[in-house]
Write an enzyme that holds these catalytic residues in place. Sequence first.
Site, PDB file in Angstrom:
ATOM      1  CG  ASP A  52     106.093  19.635 -25.203  1.00 26.44           C
ATOM      2  OD1 ASP A  52     104.742  19.716 -25.544  1.00 26.44           O
ATOM      3  OD2 ASP A  52     107.069  19.442 -25.198  1.00 26.44           O
ATOM      4  CG  HIS A  89     111.313  27.576 -21.730  1.00 27.82           C
ATOM      5  ND1 HIS A  89     110.969  27.566 -22.961  1.00 27.82           N
ATOM      6  CD2 HIS A  89     110.020  26.762 -21.270  1.00 27.82           C
ATOM      7  CE1 HIS A  89     110.601  25.681 -23.491  1.00 27.82           C
ATOM      8  NE2 HIS A  89     109.514  25.827 -22.333  1.00 27.82           N
ATOM      9  CG  ASP A 125     104.429  23.037 -21.300  1.00 27.46           C
ATOM     10  OD1 ASP A 125     104.905  22.338 -20.634  1.00 27.46           O
ATOM     11  OD2 ASP A 125     103.840  22.963 -22.325  1.00 27.46           O
ATOM     12  CG  HIS A 140     106.422  16.385 -21.463  1.00 24.52           C
ATOM     13  ND1 HIS A 140     107.503  16.262 -20.741  1.00 24.52           N
ATOM     14  CD2 HIS A 140     106.709  17.705 -22.397  1.00 24.52           C
ATOM     15  CE1 HIS A 140     108.964  17.392 -20.936  1.00 24.52           C
ATOM     16  NE2 HIS A 140     107.806  18.148 -22.002  1.00 24.52           N
ATOM     17  CE1 TYR A 196     105.351  23.556 -29.202  1.00 19.67           C
ATOM     18  CE2 TYR A 196     106.498  21.462 -29.888  1.00 19.67           C
ATOM     19  CZ  TYR A 196     106.241  22.177 -29.011  1.00 19.67           C
ATOM     20  OH  TYR A 196     106.306  21.852 -27.879  1.00 19.67           O
ATOM     21  CG  HIS A 218     111.022  18.535 -25.099  1.00 19.71           C
ATOM     22  ND1 HIS A 218     111.422  19.944 -24.466  1.00 19.71           N
ATOM     23  CD2 HIS A 218     110.037  18.554 -24.457  1.00 19.71           C
ATOM     24  CE1 HIS A 218     110.453  20.980 -23.838  1.00 19.71           C
ATOM     25  NE2 HIS A 218     109.910  19.885 -24.112  1.00 19.71           N
ATOM     26  CD  GLU A 220     108.638  22.061 -20.528  1.00 21.07           C
ATOM     27  OE1 GLU A 220     108.830  21.603 -21.751  1.00 21.07           O
ATOM     28  OE2 GLU A 220     109.305  23.493 -20.616  1.00 21.07           O
ATOM     29  CG  HIS A 229     102.067  23.050 -26.282  1.00 23.52           C
ATOM     30  ND1 HIS A 229     102.096  23.501 -26.002  1.00 23.52           N
ATOM     31  CD2 HIS A 229     102.428  22.226 -26.335  1.00 23.52           C
ATOM     32  CE1 HIS A 229     102.416  23.593 -25.110  1.00 23.52           C
ATOM     33  NE2 HIS A 229     103.194  22.688 -24.985  1.00 23.52           N
TER      34      HIS A 229
END
Length: 398
Positions: free
Chosen positions: A164, A24, A82, A78, A192, A145, A80, A225
């Site tokens: 994250d 993104h 991904d 989380h 990051y 986040h 999101e 990640h």
Amino acid sequence: MKVCEIKKDIYWVGAVDWSRRDFHGYSTDKGSTYNAFLVIDDKITLFDTVRSEFRSDLLHNIRNIIDPSKIDYMVVNHVEMDHTGSLPDVLEAVRPEKLFCSAMGKKALLDHFHRPDWPYEVAAPGDTLSLGRRSVKFIETRMLHWPDSMFSYIPEEKLLISSDGFGQHWATSERFDDEVDLSELMSHAAKYYANILLLFSPLVRKLLERLKELGIEIDMIAPDHGLIWRSHVKDILEAYGDWAHHRSRKKALVIYDTMWHSTETMARAVGSGIEQQGVSIKLMDLKVNHRSDVIAEALDSRGLVFGSPTLNNGILPRMAALLSYMKGLKPREKIGAAYGSYGWSGEAVKIMNNYMKEMDFDVVEPGIRVKYVPTHDHLKECVEMGKRIGLAINRTGD
Ligand code: FEO
């Protein structure tokens, strides 16, 4: 990728995305990973999942250890995509007794997947879940986040599964921090932080304090990640402290875009003036530097100097995109200035100054505007402005 036992009976079962080049708007030139962790205990538990395209990889990795249907609990740290894109398929294969998430996580999962029938179990901040020999303490990290974000801490293993937080977008076959080049790892972690977490720095500061207050011992941080921290836990915690406190060094970025090289020539002169004050500089032409790399370099730079010619009463589109992106990330404690060429209306410098004021920069005004092509005297002015910026940076101390 092969599964990896990160601690006794705790496995990395995630996926490596070697081809991801855009996240993104964040350029992921070296790909990424989506980490998921399987804990084998009395209650077998899977922490997080992966992007939807990698659901087969995740299930394949799990099947190399156990039959997925034997998993009792799943934890969504989380929401999101991904980390949850594959969730519907994984839930189908696993059919867990309970699906743990934060209160905001439950709402977000319902809004993403519209499945009220899933076995949600809301983990209140500080709740402890027993897995048998081990336990899981859920640590709320709201807005780090996303509103739903949380960490999972396994005290018996001194293991923090950090979603994250402390992550990096870097595809590797290695899984641990001590198996790769540390300076490259830290540069991915910095990029990051700069692109994902910078705007939440006040919350990161609070979180770091809270982790200290909780007195939790950490000998491994497993983010969702990139590489797992086991030999450099102290280094990444200290780096997060520096970044969250906006600590910078005597370094200035001279960022510019140019039409016919006038603004570019001015950029070199401004940079020369800054350098003459003993401040390290880096020129970043937006034609060849992605905005997410500029933000990464800006993280430890005290000076940010912007150059754009005027186009259609505005600034060049790449500079507009950078400043809009940067403003959203809320960099703080920067010294800034602007310069640029123009033909007739010449609004660019004022526009860039206004962006910097909105970001609370200490702006060296009024900046320099040059009609069409700079003369030797104009370039001397640019050098002098660079010297003033360098002096201002030096006055802020080390
Ligand atoms: Fe890696 Fe916010 O997802």
